[in-house]
Motif scaffolding. Structure first.
Motif, PDB file in Angstrom:
ATOM      1  N   PHE A 247      91.713  97.866 -51.566  1.00 27.90           N
ATOM      2  CA  PHE A 247      90.623  98.663 -52.119  1.00 27.90           C
ATOM      3  C   PHE A 247      91.075  99.349 -53.396  1.00 27.90           C
ATOM      4  N   ASN A 248      90.379  99.071 -54.486  1.00 20.07           N
ATOM      5  CA  ASN A 248      90.654  99.720 -55.760  1.00 20.07           C
ATOM      6  C   ASN A 248      89.536 100.724 -56.026  1.00 20.07           C
ATOM      7  N   PRO A 249      89.825 102.027 -55.913  1.00 20.82           N
ATOM      8  CA  PRO A 249      88.772 103.031 -56.090  1.00 20.82           C
ATOM      9  C   PRO A 249      88.201 103.067 -57.506  1.00 20.82           C
ATOM     10  N   ASN A 250      88.894 102.475 -58.473  1.00 20.78           N
ATOM     11  CA  ASN A 250      88.419 102.476 -59.858  1.00 20.78           C
ATOM     12  C   ASN A 250      87.503 101.302 -60.183  1.00 20.78           C
ATOM     13  N   SER A 251      87.362 100.362 -59.251  1.00 20.95           N
ATOM     14  CA  SER A 251      86.487  99.217 -59.469  1.00 20.95           C
ATOM     15  C   SER A 251      85.035  99.669 -59.482  1.00 20.95           C
ATOM     16  N   LYS A 252      84.248  99.084 -60.345  1.00 21.15           N
ATOM     17  CA  LYS A 252      82.841  99.477 -60.456  1.00 21.15           C
ATOM     18  C   LYS A 252      81.974  98.868 -59.356  1.00 21.15           C
ATOM     19  N   GLN A 253      82.433  97.780 -58.753  1.00 25.46           N
ATOM     20  CA  GLN A 253      81.641  97.116 -57.725  1.00 25.46           C
ATOM     21  C   GLN A 253      82.502  96.840 -56.495  1.00 25.46           C
ATOM     22  N   HIS A 254      81.955  97.152 -55.325  1.00 27.50           N
ATOM     23  CA  HIS A 254      82.619  96.869 -54.056  1.00 27.50           C
ATOM     24  C   HIS A 254      81.619  96.251 -53.109  1.00 27.50           C
ATOM     25  N   LEU A 255      82.092  95.300 -52.358  1.00 28.72           N
ATOM     26  CA  LEU A 255      81.257  94.705 -51.319  1.00 28.72           C
ATOM     27  C   LEU A 255      81.564  95.408 -50.005  1.00 28.72           C
ATOM     28  N   GLU A 256      80.544  95.625 -49.195  1.00 27.67           N
ATOM     29  CA  GLU A 256      80.768  96.211 -47.873  1.00 27.67           C
ATOM     30  C   GLU A 256      81.568  95.233 -47.033  1.00 27.67           C
ATOM     31  N   LEU A 257      82.333  95.763 -46.083  1.00 28.55           N
ATOM     32  CA  LEU A 257      83.088  94.917 -45.166  1.00 28.55           C
ATOM     33  C   LEU A 257      82.134  94.135 -44.284  1.00 28.55           C
ATOM     34  N   GLU A 258      82.551  92.962 -43.884  1.00 28.88           N
ATOM     35  CA  GLU A 258      81.765  92.142 -42.977  1.00 28.88           C
ATOM     36  C   GLU A 258      82.577  91.873 -41.724  1.00 28.88           C
ATOM     37  N   VAL A 259      81.895  91.800 -40.609  1.00 27.61           N
ATOM     38  CA  VAL A 259      82.552  91.419 -39.366  1.00 27.61           C
ATOM     39  C   VAL A 259      82.606  89.901 -39.330  1.00 27.61           C
ATOM     40  N   ILE A 260      83.789  89.362 -39.136  1.00 29.08           N
ATOM     41  CA  ILE A 260      83.964  87.921 -39.047  1.00 29.08           C
ATOM     42  C   ILE A 260      84.174  87.583 -37.586  1.00 29.08           C
TER      43      ILE A 260
ATOM     44  N   LYS B  37      81.478 103.202 -49.128  1.00 30.59           N
ATOM     45  CA  LYS B  37      81.382 101.934 -49.847  1.00 30.59           C
ATOM     46  C   LYS B  37      81.857 100.785 -48.973  1.00 30.59           C
ATOM     47  N   LEU B  38      82.910 101.011 -48.214  1.00 31.28           N
ATOM     48  CA  LEU B  38      83.485  99.951 -47.386  1.00 31.28           C
ATOM     49  C   LEU B  38      82.809  99.797 -46.033  1.00 31.28           C
ATOM     50  N   PHE B  39      82.521 100.900 -45.367  1.00 30.68           N
ATOM     51  CA  PHE B  39      82.062 100.864 -43.973  1.00 30.68           C
ATOM     52  C   PHE B  39      80.581 101.182 -43.811  1.00 30.68           C
ATOM     53  N   GLY B  40      79.844 101.301 -44.907  1.00 33.20           N
ATOM     54  CA  GLY B  40      78.442 101.692 -44.857  1.00 33.20           C
ATOM     55  C   GLY B  40      77.553 100.812 -43.995  1.00 33.20           C
ATOM     56  N   GLY B  41      77.870  99.536 -43.881  1.00 32.79           N
ATOM     57  CA  GLY B  41      77.019  98.636 -43.118  1.00 32.79           C
ATOM     58  C   GLY B  41      77.553  98.270 -41.743  1.00 32.79           C
ATOM     59  N   LEU B  42      78.629  98.926 -41.300  1.00 34.47           N
ATOM     60  CA  LEU B  42      79.251  98.563 -40.029  1.00 34.47           C
ATOM     61  C   LEU B  42      79.078  99.653 -38.983  1.00 34.47           C
TER      62      LEU B  42
ATOM     63  N   ASN C 127      96.825  99.697 -54.060  1.00 38.41           N
ATOM     64  CA  ASN C 127      95.470  99.472 -53.540  1.00 38.41           C
ATOM     65  C   ASN C 127      95.443  98.916 -52.126  1.00 38.41           C
ATOM     66  N   ILE C 128      96.605  98.768 -51.495  1.00 39.18           N
ATOM     67  CA  ILE C 128      96.685  98.193 -50.153  1.00 39.18           C
ATOM     68  C   ILE C 128      96.890  99.315 -49.130  1.00 39.18           C
ATOM     69  N   SER C 129      96.076  99.322 -48.090  1.00 43.06           N
ATOM     70  CA  SER C 129      96.200 100.319 -47.019  1.00 43.06           C
ATOM     71  C   SER C 129      96.273  99.613 -45.674  1.00 43.06           C
ATOM     72  N   LEU C 130      97.234 100.003 -44.854  1.00 44.53           N
ATOM     73  CA  LEU C 130      97.311  99.552 -43.467  1.00 44.53           C
ATOM     74  C   LEU C 130      96.708 100.673 -42.637  1.00 44.53           C
ATOM     75  N   CYS C 131      95.623 100.367 -41.939  1.00 43.69           N
ATOM     76  CA  CYS C 131      94.857 101.396 -41.241  1.00 43.69           C
ATOM     77  C   CYS C 131      94.656 101.030 -39.776  1.00 43.69           C
TER      78      CYS C 131
END
Length: 86
Positions: free
Chosen positions: A57-70, A8-13, A35-39
């Protein structure tokens, strides 16, 4: 973080150096609280180290946006680390 959450998070990177898609083995969770992770993110194929990232990241949320490179300033090189302006 499981494979589904990771996608969900890294699918587009992908890695900016070798263009390989990231997989779950590329991210190391150093600390997690609620919901906070230091990675730490590092490409398993070419070894490019992306450093520390913070995920909210809240795994219980119904909608997540993919991460974007800034885009920003380029990273500091080793030669720049040890120089100082007079």
């Amino acid at each position: 973080m499981d494979e589904r959450e990771f996608k969900k998070l890294f699918g587009g990177l992908c890695c900016s150096q070798c263009r390989n898609d990231f997989d779950l083995g590329d991210i190391f969770i150093n600390y997690q609280r609620k919901n906070i992770s230091l990675c730490h993110l590092k490409c398993h194929k070419c070894g490019k180290d992306f450093g520390e990232i913070v995920l909210n990241f809240n795994p219980n949320s119904k909608q997540h946006l993919e991460l974007e490179v800034i885009e920003g300033a380029p990273p500091i090189s080793r030669s720049e680390e040890h120089t100082s302006e007079l």
